[in-house]
Write a protein that holds these residues in place. Structure first.
Motif, mmCIF file in Angstrom:
data_model
loop_
_atom_site.group_PDB
_atom_site.id
_atom_site.type_symbol
_atom_site.label_atom_id
_atom_site.label_comp_id
_atom_site.label_asym_id
_atom_site.label_seq_id
_atom_site.Cartn_x
_atom_site.Cartn_y
_atom_site.Cartn_z
ATOM 1 N N HIS A 1 0.831 -1.211 0.000
ATOM 2 C CA HIS A 1 0.000 0.000 0.000
ATOM 3 C C HIS A 1 0.863 1.257 0.000
ATOM 4 O O HIS A 1 0.605 2.205 -0.739
ATOM 5 N N ASP A 2 1.916 1.255 0.855
ATOM 6 C CA ASP A 2 2.788 2.429 0.920
ATOM 7 C C ASP A 2 3.550 2.634 -0.388
ATOM 8 O O ASP A 2 3.791 3.765 -0.811
ATOM 9 N N ARG A 3 3.948 1.499 -1.028
ATOM 10 C CA ARG A 3 4.706 1.603 -2.285
ATOM 11 C C ARG A 3 3.805 1.791 -3.489
ATOM 12 O O ARG A 3 4.275 2.016 -4.598
ATOM 13 N N LYS A 4 2.482 1.652 -3.282
ATOM 14 C CA LYS A 4 1.488 1.816 -4.350
ATOM 15 C C LYS A 4 1.718 0.796 -5.481
ATOM 16 O O LYS A 4 1.749 1.138 -6.671
ATOM 17 N N VAL A 5 1.923 -0.469 -5.080
ATOM 18 C CA VAL A 5 2.077 -1.551 -6.055
ATOM 19 C C VAL A 5 1.014 -2.606 -5.774
ATOM 20 O O VAL A 5 0.437 -2.674 -4.686
ATOM 21 N N LYS A 6 0.783 -3.468 -6.758
ATOM 22 C CA LYS A 6 -0.237 -4.511 -6.616
ATOM 23 C C LYS A 6 0.233 -5.557 -5.622
ATOM 24 O O LYS A 6 1.377 -5.999 -5.653
ATOM 25 N N CYS A 7 -0.670 -5.987 -4.752
ATOM 26 C CA CYS A 7 -0.344 -6.966 -3.705
ATOM 27 C C CYS A 7 -1.056 -8.278 -4.012
ATOM 28 O O CYS A 7 -2.245 -8.296 -4.334
ATOM 29 N N ASP A 8 -0.314 -9.407 -3.907
ATOM 30 C CA ASP A 8 -0.905 -10.715 -4.183
ATOM 31 C C ASP A 8 -1.044 -11.552 -2.923
ATOM 32 O O ASP A 8 -1.020 -12.781 -2.961
ATOM 33 N N LYS A 9 -1.148 -10.881 -1.758
ATOM 34 C CA LYS A 9 -1.295 -11.614 -0.489
ATOM 35 C C LYS A 9 -2.615 -12.385 -0.497
ATOM 36 O O LYS A 9 -3.681 -11.826 -0.770
ATOM 37 N N GLN A 10 -2.539 -13.697 -0.174
ATOM 38 C CA GLN A 10 -3.711 -14.554 -0.219
ATOM 39 C C GLN A 10 -4.294 -14.864 1.147
ATOM 40 O O GLN A 10 -5.497 -14.991 1.314
ATOM 41 N N ASP A 11 -3.421 -14.984 2.163
ATOM 42 C CA ASP A 11 -3.926 -15.304 3.498
ATOM 43 C C ASP A 11 -3.015 -14.660 4.530
ATOM 44 O O ASP A 11 -1.965 -14.112 4.211
ATOM 45 N N ALA A 12 -3.428 -14.776 5.807
ATOM 46 C CA ALA A 12 -2.701 -14.106 6.890
ATOM 47 C C ALA A 12 -1.399 -14.803 7.231
ATOM 48 O O ALA A 12 -0.541 -14.229 7.898
ATOM 49 N N CYS A 13 -1.238 -16.053 6.812
ATOM 50 C CA CYS A 13 -0.059 -16.822 7.236
ATOM 51 C C CYS A 13 1.128 -16.661 6.302
ATOM 52 O O CYS A 13 2.271 -16.840 6.705
ATOM 53 N N SER A 14 0.875 -16.401 5.026
ATOM 54 C CA SER A 14 1.983 -16.329 4.071
ATOM 55 C C SER A 14 2.146 -14.902 3.565
ATOM 56 O O SER A 14 1.155 -14.193 3.366
ATOM 57 N N PRO A 15 3.392 -14.480 3.335
ATOM 58 C CA PRO A 15 3.625 -13.108 2.852
ATOM 59 C C PRO A 15 3.332 -13.002 1.361
ATOM 60 O O PRO A 15 3.294 -14.008 0.641
ATOM 61 N N CYS A 16 3.141 -11.804 0.903
ATOM 62 C CA CYS A 16 2.991 -11.570 -0.527
ATOM 63 C C CYS A 16 4.361 -11.686 -1.187
ATOM 64 O O CYS A 16 5.404 -11.660 -0.512
ATOM 65 N N SER A 17 4.382 -11.776 -2.497
ATOM 66 C CA SER A 17 5.651 -11.970 -3.206
ATOM 67 C C SER A 17 6.567 -10.756 -3.044
ATOM 68 O O SER A 17 7.797 -10.902 -2.952
ATOM 69 N N ASN A 18 5.996 -9.550 -2.988
ATOM 70 C CA ASN A 18 6.827 -8.350 -2.854
ATOM 71 C C ASN A 18 7.551 -8.332 -1.507
ATOM 72 O O ASN A 18 8.748 -8.033 -1.424
ATOM 73 N N CYS A 19 6.840 -8.641 -0.401
ATOM 74 C CA CYS A 19 7.459 -8.646 0.923
ATOM 75 C C CYS A 19 8.457 -9.788 1.052
ATOM 76 O O CYS A 19 9.499 -9.661 1.704
ATOM 77 N N ALA A 20 8.125 -10.937 0.450
ATOM 78 C CA ALA A 20 9.049 -12.067 0.515
ATOM 79 C C ALA A 20 10.352 -11.737 -0.199
ATOM 80 O O ALA A 20 11.448 -12.075 0.269
ATOM 81 N N LYS A 21 10.230 -11.066 -1.341
ATOM 82 C CA LYS A 21 11.429 -10.698 -2.097
ATOM 83 C C LYS A 21 12.262 -9.685 -1.336
ATOM 84 O O LYS A 21 13.499 -9.728 -1.341
ATOM 85 N N ALA A 22 11.592 -8.723 -0.638
ATOM 86 C CA ALA A 22 12.315 -7.691 0.114
ATOM 87 C C ALA A 22 12.735 -8.167 1.504
ATOM 88 O O ALA A 22 13.412 -7.435 2.225
ATOM 89 N N ASN A 23 12.293 -9.384 1.879
ATOM 90 C CA ASN A 23 12.640 -9.961 3.184
ATOM 91 C C ASN A 23 12.189 -9.044 4.328
ATOM 92 O O ASN A 23 12.925 -8.764 5.256
ATOM 93 N N VAL A 24 10.940 -8.544 4.238
ATOM 94 C CA VAL A 24 10.357 -7.729 5.297
ATOM 95 C C VAL A 24 9.057 -8.381 5.745
ATOM 96 O O VAL A 24 8.467 -9.216 5.032
ATOM 97 N N GLU A 25 8.610 -8.003 6.943
ATOM 98 C CA GLU A 25 7.385 -8.574 7.480
ATOM 99 C C GLU A 25 6.190 -8.093 6.675
ATOM 100 O O GLU A 25 6.037 -6.892 6.408
ATOM 101 N N CYS A 26 5.337 -9.022 6.281
ATOM 102 C CA CYS A 26 4.146 -8.701 5.485
ATOM 103 C C CYS A 26 2.964 -8.551 6.431
ATOM 104 O O CYS A 26 2.503 -9.528 7.048
#
Length: 696
Positions: free
Chosen positions: A30-55
């Motif tokens: 949301h802060d980066r204004k990019v599309k988010c593909d987060k599906q559930d609360a347990c797994s991170p979205c691809s953007n956060c996983a790639k940046a190694n930050v908490e989703c």
């Protein structure tokens, strides 16, 4: 009717569980204004996983329902209850309504006993509301935390849980920064605390030392568990304590340079303020920490930055309600007294920082009713006290602070009586709207009050009493100098001998106190405060007017004093590049010394030994002159111009490295008028260099 049914059907459809909710982005996307593909609360979205930050996914607010007639009628009835309750409050200002008395015992919304404002408190935090909008709806809030929502410790490290993006400026990450590595060792924490108690606390008195000491001791044994507010206060204490210590003492006691240790503590303070959500805090502890940090900043930042940040501190204080007296709003005796100390010290910081910037202090709210702090020691105060402490008739730990407050109140009262009171508290001293005899009478009354209230109680064996006397008397001498200053005369050369004598005596006393403050070991621990107050007006007047004096012994004395004071000041400047003010004063020192030597030779009198700083300036001037002449001769020959045809104006301009168009008055005999000197003084106040060179 059909329309109403359709609307209700739409509402039911909106509430139907079969309808899939809209997709929302995680906080980072949301802060980066990019599309988010987060599906559930347990797994991170691809953007956060790639940046190694908490989703982190923030649930959207519930949809707003359309109001039917029943809802509107219910709201109307609720507003009727509110109006009746508000009427009851107007009839009885002490009327209070507490919400969730059983489950939320610590939360309370208290009605003010004076004025139209209201104080809302919870667990030591507070908000003061004094606009019609907020005071009218404060009773409708089911939870005090709805107003106090300031990001303080709430059991989570996630700042991004806020529904508003307005506070994004406060943080660069979604998690609380862990600052354990930036804290000094427990032994060094205790050393810095002791330095604070010795050097800083007597001049500020915005904390209750016994309470804070216990908080620091508890924190030392559990740094990971320290609250954000206390951690911010600890780092602010580290910083101001280091500023108060001499560089050689820091290296000897802590085993590393003052520059390195202060740099680390400053970094910790900045992160601690971010963790504590400074700009939206409702904690008086965070405000105390920020005020100490502002005092620390005077040593490594420019006055304009400090003054601007003081505005933030004042706004925080108003948000918390520090400008309203706690006794009128149901606060405890202890909290009321501490808030009074905070407000009065904040007004001093704001006023002095404004003066350093050459501007009038900001106009204050007309609703201020906070009473002066008590003349009581910290040992007389206790968080559990239910009755006000007994005010001692003699001196206490509050002597320095109360003396400064007394001078500030006098200045405000007298300046408000002048015709040009809108131009600042000091303007009346240089105004023709008040006769000189009236100014002198006002200053006489100030001196009599200070003598009766403070001076006669001072013990010359106590450093704090000595510092109080020096500060208050210097302020009195300064007001007299401003009231009689040469800049008030059309022709300063035609000042009467009586007037000239008044100016000389007050200037001389100011420089004597500055010399004492810099060189006497008894008050050396307070030099961090005094170094910010150089008597420039007095020094300039002495140097420009000395040629008119007939007392040779007085001239000798002045040279030694100026040598000591200016040498000490240059020492604090370190390797900083000289400002136009320094260059002009040094030029004036050299010229005045040469005239002094010529006069001594003419009268066959032995001059006073040349001060070391004057020797250095003479050598510097001679070296620059010879090198400058050689360079100009070479350049002239290369251009086919005789060296003697070179303009004296060009030589002087390049000698000082200044833009000749803007600094013509520095050339030849230096500044011609007090307006020129005032311009230099104004420019100097905003020209501090980076702290890396200042602290080297």
């Amino acid at each position: 009717m059909v329309c109403l049914n359709s609307s209700l059907d739409g509402d039911r459809a909106m509430d139907s569980p079969s309808k899939q909710p809209a997709s929302f982005a995680c906080v980072v996307c949301h802060d980066r204004k990019v599309k988010c593909d987060k599906q559930d609360a347990c797994s991170p979205c691809s953007n956060c996983a790639k940046a190694n930050v908490e989703c982190i996914y923030r649930a959207p607010p519930p949809p707003r329902r359309k109001r039917d007639r029943g809802t509107i009628e219910s709201m109307s009835q609720g507003r009727g209850k509110y109006l009746r309750r508000n009427t009851e409050f107007e009839r009885n200002p002490s009327f209070t309504q507490n919400h969730h008395d059983s489950a939320e015992g610590k939360q309370q919304i208290e009605a003010g006993k004076s004025g139209s404002g209201r104080m809302i408190t919870k667990d030591g935090n507070s908000i003061y509301l004094d606009t019609d909008l907020w005071t009218s709806v404060s009773n409708e809030l089911p939870n005090a935390a709805d107003v106090l929502g300031d990001g303080s410790d709430g059991g989570t490290d996630d700042f991004s849980q806020d529904v508003s993006d307005d506070y994004a400026i406060l943080s660069t990450s979604a998690k609380r920064d862990i600052l354990i590595e930036l804290h000094p060792s427990p032994l060094n924490i205790f050393k810095l605390w002791q330095a604070f108690l010795e050097n800083v606390n007597p001049l500020t008195k915005i904390i209750h030392a016994p309470t804070v000491q216990q908080q620091i001791l508890d924190a030392m044994s559990d740094l990971p568990g320290v609250s954000r507010e206390v951690e911010a206060l600890m780092f602010a204490i580290y910083c101001i304590a280091l500023i108060s210590l001499q560089a050689e003492d820091v290296e000897k006691s802590f085993g590393e340079s003052k520059k390195a240790l202060l740099s680390r503590c400053r970094r910790g303070a900045q992160l601690a303020f971010k963790n504590a959500s400074l700009l939206r805090t409702s904690s008086s502890v965070v405000l105390q920490a920020f005020m100490l940090y502002l005092l620390c900043m005077r040593s490594f930042s420019d006055p304009h930055t400090v003054w601007t940040l003081c505005g933030i501190a004042v706004r925080i204080a108003q948000r918390i309600g520090i400008h309203r007296d706690g006794a009128a709003h149901g606060l405890s005796v202890f909290e009321t007294e501490m808030r009074r100390r905070i407000w009065f010290q904040l007004m001093i910081i704001d006023g002095t920082s404004a003066q350093f910037c050459g501007v009038a202090a900001s106009p204050l709210p007309t609703t201020i009713d906070v009473q002066p702090p008590m003349n009581a020691n910290d040992s007389d105060l206790d968080p559990r006290m239910t009755e006000p402490a007994y005010e001692k008739p003699g001196p206490t730990e509050m002597m320095f602070v109360l003396a400064r407050s007394a001078f500030g109140k006098w200045l405000f009262r007298v300046s408000s009586q002048a015709e040009n009171s809108n131009t600042g508290p000091w303007a009346f001293l240089s105004s023709s709207s008040m006769p000189l005899k009236d100014k002198d009478k006002a200053i006489d009354r100030l001196e009599a009050h200070m003598e009766d209230t403070f001076f006669r109680h001072c013990d010359k064996s106590i450093p704090l009493h000595i510092a109080t006397t020096m500060m208050a008397r210097s302020a009195i001498y300064y007001t007299r100098l401003m009231a009689h200053h040469p800049r008030l005369y059309k022709d300063p050369n035609n000042i009467s001998q009586a007037e000239r004598r008044i100016i000389i005596e007050n200037s001389l006393k100011m420089i004597e106190y500055a010399d004492y403050a810099q060189n006497n070991p008894v008050v050396r621990k307070y030099s961090w405060h005094m170094v910010n107050h150089m008597p420039w007006d007095a020094i300039i007047f002495m140097l420009t007017g000395m040629r008119h004096w007939t007392d040779s012994e007085e001239k000798d004395k002045v040279w030694q004093l100026i040598g000591n004071v200016y040498s000490g000041h240059i020492g604090t400047m370190g390797k900083n590049a000289p400002t136009p003010l320094h260059m002009a004063i040094e030029n004036l020192i050299v010229k005045t010394w040469r005239k002094y030597i010529d006069e001594c030779n003419l009268n066959h009198r032995t001059p006073t030994p040349c001060p070391t700083i004057v020797e250095s300036l003479l050598a510097k001037a001679a070296g620059i002159s010879s090198l400058q002449q050689e360079d100009e001769n070479l350049e002239a020959v290369e251009r086919g111009v005789r060296p003697q045809d070179q303009s004296r104006h060009d030589r002087s301009s390049s000698q000082f490295g200044l833009d000749a168009e803007n600094f013509d008055f520095l050339l030849d005999d230096g500044p011609k008028t007090w307006n020129d000197w005032d311009n230099l003084l104004g420019n100097f106040e905003g020209s501090f260099a980076d702290d890396a060179t200042y602290l080297s």
